[in-house]
Scaffold this motif. Structure first.
Motif, mmCIF file in Angstrom:
data_model
loop_
_atom_site.group_PDB
_atom_site.id
_atom_site.type_symbol
_atom_site.label_atom_id
_atom_site.label_comp_id
_atom_site.label_asym_id
_atom_site.label_seq_id
_atom_site.Cartn_x
_atom_site.Cartn_y
_atom_site.Cartn_z
ATOM 1 N N LEU A 35 16.087 27.046 19.011
ATOM 2 C CA LEU A 35 17.013 25.538 19.166
ATOM 3 C C LEU A 35 18.151 25.670 18.258
ATOM 4 C CD1 LEU A 35 17.400 23.201 20.837
ATOM 5 C CD2 LEU A 35 16.319 21.807 19.235
ATOM 6 N N GLY A 36 19.275 26.558 18.631
ATOM 7 C CA GLY A 36 20.340 26.769 17.756
ATOM 8 C C GLY A 36 19.932 27.984 16.963
ATOM 9 N N GLY A 73 15.970 22.455 10.204
ATOM 10 C CA GLY A 73 15.225 21.478 10.523
ATOM 11 C C GLY A 73 16.048 20.385 11.747
ATOM 12 N N VAL A 74 15.140 19.520 12.422
ATOM 13 C CA VAL A 74 15.746 18.475 13.367
ATOM 14 C C VAL A 74 15.027 17.371 13.161
ATOM 15 C CG1 VAL A 74 15.708 20.303 15.173
ATOM 16 C CG2 VAL A 74 13.593 19.353 14.893
ATOM 17 N N VAL A 97 14.481 21.413 3.027
ATOM 18 C CA VAL A 97 15.181 20.487 3.818
ATOM 19 C C VAL A 97 14.077 19.351 4.320
ATOM 20 C CG1 VAL A 97 15.970 20.138 6.354
ATOM 21 C CG2 VAL A 97 16.705 22.354 4.737
ATOM 22 N N THR A 98 12.924 19.932 4.591
ATOM 23 C CA THR A 98 11.680 18.759 4.794
ATOM 24 C C THR A 98 11.661 17.566 3.773
ATOM 25 O OG1 THR A 98 10.474 20.461 6.157
ATOM 26 C CG2 THR A 98 9.325 18.580 5.591
ATOM 27 N N ARG A 99 11.820 18.250 2.759
ATOM 28 C CA ARG A 99 11.514 17.223 1.383
ATOM 29 C C ARG A 99 12.839 16.068 1.575
ATOM 30 N NH1 ARG A 99 14.360 16.978 -3.546
ATOM 31 N NH2 ARG A 99 13.311 15.795 -5.123
ATOM 32 N N ARG A 126 22.221 16.330 10.613
ATOM 33 C CA ARG A 126 22.079 15.471 11.816
ATOM 34 C C ARG A 126 20.463 15.471 11.856
ATOM 35 N NH1 ARG A 126 25.365 19.125 14.792
ATOM 36 N NH2 ARG A 126 23.215 19.593 15.923
ATOM 37 N N GLY A 127 19.936 16.223 11.464
ATOM 38 C CA GLY A 127 18.275 16.315 11.343
ATOM 39 C C GLY A 127 17.871 15.173 10.353
#
Ligand code: SF4
Length: 297
Positions: A35-36, A73-74, A97-99, A126-127
């Motif tokens: 996705l991207g 991430g999303v 990024v999750t953090r 955006r995510g």
């Protein structure tokens, strides 16, 4: 020509991990729809494409393939929709990024007005906004702090796009305090900056101060590569942001030039190696042609 390399550059651990995960999954033999782009680097995307990892723009294009989430991430809506469609997900979201996503969620749940310092169009941002339930305010520039509504809650939390520079985030927080301290009961600053990126930025600045010309290698769409080029330019050294070795122009160099090379976190090792190889060729050509010395352009 003296070619000097930044002490930290190229693939960060998050991008390396994402690319390796996609390569391993593609080897299994079932195609993947990413996705991207996995990273903002056309060469890496091209190589993955040859191995069966195609880039799609929406879940509607995934079909029977497995869905890969990129390192950026999303938001949670994508996971929910993928589950509803029964898609198998290969999740390569960078843990850093999750953090940031989890902090965004937590701060909103705790009643903070959340400000995200970053580019609202960037996929990572955006995510993060998705995890904030669409309740965060995104500001791209510190001057936009002056446009914040007066009736914002007195508890404010701030975090930054992971690839932002330390200097800009510090300046942003400073201005926020100057403008709004009298309205604040609590301010939480979550340091979501990525060490890999800030380390590369510090190394690029250090090198830029030692050389006559800087070459920054990486995708033009790559935010962290563009930040590296900005830092080198602001250091006052002629700086060229290139994607591939073919863009190197011999007119940028003289035989005695000290040339610094750095690369963004999404730039693969092979792209850096090709640039170094081409620089050595240019050096040999300059020596052979006995070109008169002058300042690099
Ligand atoms: S730059 Fe940092 S946050 Fe982004 S993918 Fe790499 S390690 Fe993760």
């Amino acid at each position: 020509m003296e070619i000097k390399l930044a002490r930290e550059m190229g693939f960060c651990f998050g991008v390396r991990r994402a690319v390796e995960m996609m390569e391993q999954e593609a080897v299994v033999g079932r195609p993947i729809a990413s996705l991207g782009s996995v990273v903002h680097n056309p060469q890496v995307v091209g190589r993955l494409g040859e191995r069966g990892v195609a880039v799609v723009r929406s879940l509607d294009e995934v079909g029977e393939r497995r869905l890969a989430i990129t390192a950026h991430g999303v938001g949670p809506a994508v996971y929910e929709e993928a589950a509803r469609r029964g898609l198998e997900v290969v999740d390569t979201t960078c843990p850093i990024v999750t953090r940031a996503q989890q902090w965004a969620k937590r701060m909103v749940e705790q009643g903070f007005a959340l400000i995200v310092f970053g580019d609202p169009q960037h996929k990572e941002v955006r995510g993060i906004l998705g995890w904030a339930g669409g309740k965060a305010i995104t500001l791209q520039d510190e001057a936009e702090l002056d446009t914040l509504p007066d009736d914002l809650p007195s508890k404010i939390a701030v975090l930054a796009q992971t690839t932002h520079t330390e200097a800009k985030f510090t300046s942003f927080i400073h201005r926020l305090l100057q403008r709004r301290l009298h309205r604040l009961s609590e301010l939480r600053v979550i340091n979501t900056l990525c060490n890999a990126t800030t380390g590369q930025q510090a190394a690029a600045l250090e090198l830029a101060q030692e050389v006559d010309v800087m070459i920054v290698v990486g995708g033009r769409e790559s935010a962290n590569t563009r930040h590296l080029a900005e830092i080198c330019t602001e250091a006052g050294v002629p700086t060229h942001h290139i994607e591939t070795a073919a863009e190197l122009d011999p007119a940028w160099f003289t035989p005695s030039a000290r040339v610094g090379v750095t690369a963004g976190a999404s730039t693969p090792d092979f792209a850096i190696a090709e640039v170094l190889e081409r620089l050595r060729q240019i050096d040999a050509e300059l020596v052979t042609s006995g070109r008169r010395e002058g300042s690099p352009r």
